[in-house]
Design a protein around this motif. Structure first.
Motif, short mmCIF file in Angstrom:
data_model
loop_
_atom_site.label_atom_id
_atom_site.label_comp_id
_atom_site.label_asym_id
_atom_site.label_seq_id
_atom_site.Cartn_x
_atom_site.Cartn_y
_atom_site.Cartn_z
N ILE A 7 25.01 55.26 12.66
CA ILE A 7 24.48 56.28 11.75
C ILE A 7 24.43 57.64 12.45
CG2 ILE A 7 22.41 57.04 10.52
CD1 ILE A 7 21.91 54.02 9.90
N VAL A 8 23.81 57.68 13.62
CA VAL A 8 23.66 58.95 14.34
C VAL A 8 25.03 59.46 14.80
CG1 VAL A 8 22.55 60.12 16.27
CG2 VAL A 8 21.32 58.35 15.03
N ALA A 9 25.87 58.57 15.32
CA ALA A 9 27.19 58.98 15.79
C ALA A 9 28.04 59.52 14.64
CB ALA A 9 27.89 57.81 16.48
N ALA A 10 27.98 58.89 13.48
CA ALA A 10 28.76 59.36 12.34
C ALA A 10 28.29 60.74 11.89
CB ALA A 10 28.66 58.36 11.18
N LEU A 11 26.99 60.95 11.83
CA LEU A 11 26.47 62.27 11.45
C LEU A 11 26.90 63.34 12.45
CD1 LEU A 11 22.89 61.28 10.23
CD2 LEU A 11 24.81 62.04 8.82
N LEU A 12 26.78 63.03 13.73
CA LEU A 12 27.22 63.98 14.75
C LEU A 12 28.72 64.25 14.66
CD1 LEU A 12 25.28 63.02 18.01
CD2 LEU A 12 25.10 65.14 16.71
N ALA A 13 29.49 63.20 14.45
CA ALA A 13 30.94 63.36 14.38
C ALA A 13 31.34 64.26 13.22
CB ALA A 13 31.62 61.99 14.26
N VAL A 14 30.72 64.07 12.07
CA VAL A 14 31.03 64.92 10.91
C VAL A 14 30.69 66.37 11.23
CG1 VAL A 14 30.36 65.45 8.53
CG2 VAL A 14 30.86 63.09 9.20
N PHE A 15 29.50 66.60 11.80
CA PHE A 15 29.09 67.96 12.12
C PHE A 15 30.06 68.60 13.10
CE2 PHE A 15 27.09 71.07 14.83
CZ PHE A 15 26.53 71.93 13.91
N GLY A 59 35.56 60.95 20.28
CA GLY A 59 35.07 60.05 21.32
C GLY A 59 33.85 59.25 20.93
N LEU A 60 33.06 59.76 20.02
CA LEU A 60 31.90 59.00 19.54
C LEU A 60 32.30 57.82 18.67
CD1 LEU A 60 29.40 61.82 18.45
CD2 LEU A 60 29.26 60.40 20.50
N ILE A 61 33.40 57.97 17.94
CA ILE A 61 33.78 56.99 16.93
C ILE A 61 34.90 56.05 17.39
CG2 ILE A 61 34.64 56.69 14.57
CD1 ILE A 61 31.77 57.91 14.80
N LEU A 62 35.98 56.62 17.89
CA LEU A 62 37.19 55.83 18.14
C LEU A 62 37.03 54.73 19.20
CD1 LEU A 62 39.96 55.65 16.91
CD2 LEU A 62 40.78 57.27 18.61
N PRO A 63 36.50 55.03 20.39
CA PRO A 63 36.41 53.95 21.38
C PRO A 63 35.58 52.75 20.94
CG PRO A 63 36.21 56.08 22.46
CD PRO A 63 36.16 56.32 20.97
N PRO A 64 34.36 52.94 20.40
CA PRO A 64 33.63 51.74 19.96
C PRO A 64 34.28 51.05 18.77
CG PRO A 64 32.21 53.70 19.81
CD PRO A 64 33.55 54.14 20.29
N LEU A 65 34.94 51.82 17.92
CA LEU A 65 35.59 51.24 16.75
C LEU A 65 36.75 50.33 17.16
CD1 LEU A 65 35.40 51.34 13.65
CD2 LEU A 65 37.11 53.15 13.71
N THR A 66 37.50 50.75 18.18
CA THR A 66 38.64 49.95 18.63
C THR A 66 38.27 48.94 19.70
OG1 THR A 66 39.22 51.58 20.33
CG2 THR A 66 40.23 51.85 18.15
N GLY A 67 37.12 49.15 20.34
CA GLY A 67 36.73 48.26 21.43
C GLY A 67 37.44 48.57 22.74
N ILE A 68 38.16 49.68 22.78
CA ILE A 68 38.89 50.08 23.98
C ILE A 68 38.11 51.18 24.69
CG2 ILE A 68 41.05 51.06 24.88
CD1 ILE A 68 42.40 49.89 22.35
N ALA A 69 37.73 50.94 25.92
CA ALA A 69 37.01 51.92 26.74
C ALA A 69 35.78 52.46 26.00
CB ALA A 69 37.93 53.04 27.19
N SER A 70 34.93 51.55 25.54
CA SER A 70 33.75 51.94 24.77
C SER A 70 32.82 52.87 25.53
CB SER A 70 33.00 50.70 24.31
OG SER A 70 33.78 49.96 23.41
N TRP A 71 32.87 52.84 26.84
CA TRP A 71 32.02 53.71 27.65
C TRP A 71 32.33 55.19 27.39
CZ3 TRP A 71 34.62 56.97 30.88
CH2 TRP A 71 35.94 56.64 31.17
N LEU A 72 33.51 55.47 26.85
CA LEU A 72 33.85 56.86 26.53
C LEU A 72 32.95 57.44 25.45
CD1 LEU A 72 37.75 56.79 26.59
CD2 LEU A 72 36.23 57.98 28.18
N ALA A 73 32.39 56.58 24.61
CA ALA A 73 31.47 57.07 23.58
C ALA A 73 30.22 57.66 24.21
CB ALA A 73 31.11 55.95 22.61
#
Length: 121
Positions: A7-15, A59-73
């Motif tokens: 929720i928070v990441a999506a709001l930040l990403a849109v902004f 970076g907030l959305i893509l890494p956790p969404l794909t499961g690749i290098a999630s630490w980048l979020a």
């Protein structure tokens, strides 16, 4: 915790996609009414800040969404928090303490996103 992160990441990403996109695409004259500080900052730096905001949003959305290098979020959230620290410093240097409310809110949201990301990523 995972739902709170999204929720928070999506709001930040849109902004940040919106704000960063404006900084990258618009001229200084177009940005001036909304971002008065662009008159004191060279446009290449404004464009760089915009690009960093867009990269942070991705970076907030893509890494956790794909499961690749999630630490980048978490790194993206920290980077976005640092952008807001710079924004606060800029406003204070211009004597615009009344304008830092949004910067503080975004700083807190980015810090919360980083913390939430460390709890489940």
């Amino acid at each position: 915790m995972e739902l709170a992160y999204w929720i928070v990441a999506a709001l930040l990403a849109v902004f940040y996609l919106y704000a960063g996109g404006k900084k990258v695409a618009q001229s200084q004259e177009q940005l001036q009414p909304m971002m008065g500080w662009v008159d004191r900052v060279p446009m290449p730096l404004v464009r760089t800040i915009g690009a960093l905001e867009i990269l942070g949003a991705v970076g907030l959305i893509l890494p956790p969404l794909t499961g690749i290098a999630s630490w980048l979020a978490v790194a993206a959230a920290i980077g976005l928090a640092l952008i807001q620290v710079g924004g606060i410093a800029l406003h204070l240097s211009r004597g615009e303490a009344r304008l830092i409310g949004l910067n503080i809110a975004l700083l807190v949201a980015a810090a919360a996103t980083a913390w939430l990301g460390t709890s489940w990523l």
